[in-house]
Design a protein around this motif. Structure first.
Motif: not given
Length: 394
Positions: A205-215, A237-239, A269-275
């Motif tokens: 399971r995964v928890t996505f966050y709308e900002a980097e650093d789990f924010e 998702a950014e983190s 940070s999700l790097g190249s998969y960010r957003n």
């Protein structure tokens, strides 16, 4: 008069504790800068505090806070869970009142979730309260009628058919002004300890966050989620935090547009998969497996320091390497002789990971070029339900 909108439950990184004081600090500028307003309890009118329509970032502590567009808690509201919000997004510079909503109730061994369904969106129309297990909405006169909901105390599982059949999902505690793809489709419900997401057999399971650093706003998913748009999280998702097992994330809905595998861990940070993530699913465990096809003894992969299989070469046997000492972040091309291999950007199979099948990869994708730090064989045959689009573009 400000435009009426529905309420939305926004989850952030928890800062709650047994002795935490409930309160929220609003800031006049993003990133917690500028003039501030501390609210503890209820502030029904920001005008009298000289802070009307000024809040652009916030820190919520101790308990969730409800904020509203108009004074006296009118004009549409939303709930921010404890956490740090460097920007308030759609709620920036429009808040006129706020009040603490109380700490979430504890979860008992048997569940403990309570949900109030409403017959219309935005919490209007006839309500229907579920406090326990209701296997058949038909007998309660509410079959296929729920269009919005408020979930309290613990997650609640809802299903399309009676007796918890026909496909299910889980709603975490929060306010849902619309149920999206689940609108007018629910026939049974029960409390659960499961995280939000489509229920399936996969352990990850995964928890996505709308900002980097789990924010920022968060959304937890498990099993197979073919479209994050239905969850209001498409390309947001950014983190991420991955638990229980690996998950595959893809750039397009229905697992297309390029995919990668995230092993359990924390991704600030999700790097190249960010957003860029539009679908996600739990995948099989990543232990090596022997079989009659494509693997077994002799299964190997070779990394090359240059493109087109040139330069220095390092060959990995079937067990791979948790740490590419002497060749860390040097690979630009790859040959997989047998089996399916996962390569990761961090040692010990951390960071961003991707699965590569048999063949020649004369130029690694940009996000993996000169970035591979570990790799291992995970299966003999293709381990997922359908092949991502990027495989074969070598």
């Amino acid at each position: 008069m400000k435009k009426l909108i529905g309420c939305l439950a926004i989850a952030g990184s928890a800062f709650t504790g047994a002795n935490a004081m409930a309160g929220v600090t609003f800031y006049e500028a993003e990133n917690f800068s500028g003039r501030s307003l501390v609210a503890e309890g209820s502030v029904p009118n920001f005008v009298t505090r000289g802070f009307n329509d000024l809040a652009r970032s916030a820190v919520v502590e101790g308990a969730p806070v409800e904020v509203c567009r108009n004074i006296e808690f009118g004009g549409g509201c939303t709930v921010f869970n404890p956490g740090r919000y460097p920007t308030l997004g759609d709620w920036s510079a429009i808040i006129s009142s706020a009040r603490m909503t109380g700490a979430p109730q504890g979860v008992s061994a048997a569940g403990g979730g309570r949900v109030t369904f409403y017959e219309a969106e935005n919490f209007s129309g006839n309500p229907f309260v579920v406090d326990g297990t209701v296997p058949n909405f038909v007998t309660r006169g509410f079959n296929d009628r729920a269009r919005s909901a408020v979930v309290e105390g613990a997650p609640v599982e809802v299903c399309r058919n009676v007796d918890f059949g026909g496909g299910c999902t889980v709603f975490n505690p929060g306010r849902y002004p619309t149920l999206g793809e689940w609108s007018a489709a629910i026939s049974s419900a029960r409390p659960t300890r499961a995280p939000q997401g489509a229920l399936a057999a996969g352990p990850g399971r995964v928890t996505f966050y709308e900002a980097e650093d789990f924010e920022g706003r968060a959304s937890t998913m498990s099993g197979v989620v073919a479209s994050l748009a239905a969850r209001g999280f498409n390309d947001r998702a950014e983190s991420a935090v991955v638990e229980g097992g690996p998950v595959e994330v893809c750039a397009d809905v229905n697992f297309g547009g390029g995919c990668t595998v995230l092993n359990p861990g924390r991704y600030a940070s999700l790097g190249s998969y960010r957003n860029r993530i539009s679908s996600v699913r739990a995948v099989a465990a990543t232990g090596p497996r022997d079989g009659p096809q494509g693997g077994g003894r002799g299964a190997s992969a070779t990394l090359y320091s240059g493109p087109n299989l040139s330069g220095r070469a390092v060959k990995l046997d079937r067990d791979g390497a948790a740490d590419l000492q002497g060749f860390n972040e040097r690979a630009s091309s790859l040959v997989v002789e047998r089996g399916y291999w996962i390569f990761c950007t961090e040692p010990a199979f951390g960071g961003e990971c991707r699965t590569f099948g048999p063949g020649e990869y004369r130029q690694l994708p940009p996000e993996f070029d000169n970035r591979i730090s570990s790799g291992r064989r995970i299966a003999n045959n293709y381990p997922y339900s359908n092949r991502p689009n990027w495989e074969g573009n070598r």
